[in-house]
Enzyme design. Structure first.
Site, short mmCIF file in Angstrom:
data_model
loop_
_atom_site.label_atom_id
_atom_site.label_comp_id
_atom_site.label_asym_id
_atom_site.label_seq_id
_atom_site.Cartn_x
_atom_site.Cartn_y
_atom_site.Cartn_z
N LEU A 135 41.09 37.09 38.82
CA LEU A 135 41.75 38.11 39.71
C LEU A 135 42.73 37.34 40.68
O LEU A 135 43.86 37.79 40.82
CB LEU A 135 40.59 38.76 40.64
CG LEU A 135 41.03 39.88 41.68
CD1 LEU A 135 41.61 41.11 41.14
CD2 LEU A 135 39.89 40.09 42.64
N PHE A 241 36.13 46.13 42.62
CA PHE A 241 35.44 45.63 43.73
C PHE A 241 34.14 45.88 43.38
O PHE A 241 32.91 45.06 44.18
CB PHE A 241 35.74 46.37 44.98
CG PHE A 241 37.26 46.00 45.61
CD1 PHE A 241 37.49 44.83 45.70
CD2 PHE A 241 38.08 47.05 46.04
CE1 PHE A 241 38.80 44.30 45.95
CE2 PHE A 241 39.35 46.63 46.52
CZ PHE A 241 39.69 45.28 46.26
N CYS A 243 32.54 45.12 40.69
CA CYS A 243 32.18 43.70 40.35
C CYS A 243 31.82 42.55 41.55
O CYS A 243 30.72 41.75 41.45
CB CYS A 243 32.98 43.14 38.99
SG CYS A 243 33.87 44.16 38.14
N ASP A 341 22.81 16.35 59.63
CA ASP A 341 22.69 15.36 61.08
C ASP A 341 21.45 14.73 61.35
O ASP A 341 21.42 13.64 61.69
CB ASP A 341 23.10 16.27 62.06
CG ASP A 341 23.21 15.70 63.61
OD1 ASP A 341 24.04 14.86 63.60
OD2 ASP A 341 22.51 15.90 64.31
N GLU A 368 34.89 35.21 46.94
CA GLU A 368 34.15 36.35 46.92
C GLU A 368 34.55 37.09 48.31
O GLU A 368 33.63 37.77 48.84
CB GLU A 368 32.81 36.35 46.71
CG GLU A 368 32.57 36.23 45.31
CD GLU A 368 32.79 37.31 44.41
OE1 GLU A 368 33.22 38.25 45.00
OE2 GLU A 368 32.71 37.27 43.23
#
Ligand code: TGC
Ligand code: FAD
Length: 388
Positions: A135, A241, A243, A341, A368
């Site tokens: 896409l 969308f 998917c 950290d 995404e």
């Protein structure tokens, strides 16, 4: 005395059905046996063993929600739990199943002809064939509608020209789902075989995140696609969308797997590391970080479960999914950064895993729909005002 439920304070497991718990346990064992032993070396070498797909297939985790064509017929909660367990090892492996399941198997199952389903689904579900979903383009990321890949229809075929960039699996895929526009700017999806003339791929060599996952560029130069290789039942952008919705849902569970692993590693480390003559975990500042991790992970998992249950009832969950994709990526990356950290210099060592999860999450928060894109989607759905 009652058990101390610190690890599962909301008793999420009590809300899972027996088959869901069994799937989670199986996948967890598979991950520890098959994926964990090689993850550090494979990450160091940018190496992905394609045979992993066959192992995924034999575990029933490719297209797991599909009932026929060899699919396991599991529910969406199970799909989420699979993503969660796999991403405890590495986001790249979760990406492998997300792309194959949500972005390749799902569109063929939902929008394909019976002939296409019979031809492709059994091999994709068993992991014999690997797919990719094209896409994004170099100049069309958050705004895919501005893509420059076009198709024209002739009497006997379609001809596609353009390019796709940053495509998971492109360098190893046998089947390419390519999204392209016609001159009326209508979007359609095409199933293209790896050997098709004019289709070329290259590997993005210098990627510093999600290193195990092969990502690539695709060029399409007068690619001729037979008429029976268009996905016949798509209905514009909402099909594309739909998917992404499935993939975003899996990601939302998955990132909490990476966060959960990092939480437990940092908890164990600070309980055992002596500094200033006492365990690091005996300091209030460290305990606050552990409490924050516990809080965010467990709240996020409950929200994932609620969403999965709603999906299993076929409800519209687009807002829930944007909330989860945005929140869980943001929270997971913060948790993992704190965990890194807490290990000090040792947090930088590959054998302690956390730094790899942290760098991977930079990809996962980007693809995404990046964090701010989901904020804009939620803002639009609340106010009715689109800012894009
Ligand atoms: P917009 O005008 O908002 O919508 C167009 C039509 O689509 C419908 N729609 C949806 N339908 C189902 N689910 C959704 N989530 C939907 N969102 C929108 C909408 O109702 C409308 O339908 P209709 O019937 O009225 O036509 O479209 P837009 O072009 O303005 O979209 C804007 C935006 C920002 C929402 C969209 O472009 C977007 O989501 N951008 C982010 C791009 C993105 O997420 N790309 C992902 C590429 S794939 C990938 O990254 C794979 S990574 C894989 C891995 O390794 O895991
Ligand atoms: P841009 O769209 O350029 O955005 C850059 C930044 O600007 C982001 O932070 C974004 O939130 C912000 N931004 C953009 N627009 C706005 C705005 N209007 N207001 C405020 N902020 C804004 N794509 C596929 O199609 N298939 C795949 O398999 C796939 N796999 C991928 C694998 C990897 C490892 C990666 C990194 C990416 C992959 N992608 C894939 C592409 C991914 O979906 C895009 O990278 C993503 O959609 C973002 O697009 P972009 O990188 O062009 O960023």
């Amino acid at each position: 005395m009652k058990e101390n439920s610190w690890i599962d304070p909301f008793y999420l497991k009590d809300h899972l059905k027996e088959d869901e718990l069994a799937i989670q346990k199986n996948i967890s064992e598979f991950c520890k046996k098959e994926l964990l032993p090689n993850v550090i070396k494979d990450n160091r070498n940018h190496s992905f063993d394609k045979n992993i797909y066959k192992s995924f297939g034999s575990m029933g985790i490719l297209g797991p929600t599909i009932k026929d064509y060899g699919g396991a017929g599991a529910n969406y909660v199970s799909y989420g739990l699979i993503a969660y367990e796999i991403e405890k090892i590495d986001s790249a492996y979760r990406s492998s199943i997300s792309v194959q399941s949500s972005l390749v198997i799902h569109p063929i199952y939902k929008f394909g002809s019976e002939e296409q389903k019979k031809e492709y689904l059994p091999d994709l579900i068993s992991g014999k064939k690997i797919g990719c979903f094209g896409l994004t383009e170099s100049e069309a990321g958050s705004d895919p509608a501005s893509m420059k890949t076009f198709f024209e229809e002739t009497k006997n075929e379609f001809i596609i020209n353009g390019s796709k960039n940053w495509i998971t699996n492109a360098p190893i895929a046998n089947l390419f789902i390519i999204w392209a526009l016609n001159d009326k700017k209508e979007i359609r999806g095409f199933l293209i075989d790896e050997k098709t003339k004019g289709l070329n791929t290259s590997y993005i060599e210098n990627k510093t995140s999600l290193k195990i996952s092969p990502t690539g560029l695709i060029t399409l130069n007068n690619v001729r696609v037979p008429k029976n290789k268009i996905l016949p039942n798509t209905e514009g952008w909402k099909s594309v969308f739909s998917c992404l919705n499935k993939a975003r849902y899996g990601i939302s569970w998955g990132v909490m797997g990476a966060a959960f692993e990092s939480w437990l590693i940092s908890k164990n480390y600070t309980e055992n590391r002596i500094m200033f003559k006492k365990p690091l975990a005996a300091n209030q500042l460290i305990q606050k970080k552990l409490a924050d991790m516990q809080t965010e992970i467990n709240i996020a998992l409950c929200a994932c479960l609620f969403t999965g249950r709603a999906m299993d009832k076929n409800k519209n969950v687009i807002n829930a999914i944007s909330i989860l994709k945005r929140n869980n990526c943001k929270k997971a990356i913060n948790i993992i950064r704190d965990a890194r950290d807490m290990l000090g210099a040792n947090g930088l060592l590959e054998e302690n895993h956390i730094i790899r999860h942290l760098v991977n999450l930079e990809t996962v928060k980007t693809y995404e729909g990046a964090e701010d894109i989901h904020a804009l989607i939620l803002g639009k759905n609340q106010t009715g005002i689109a800012t894009f």
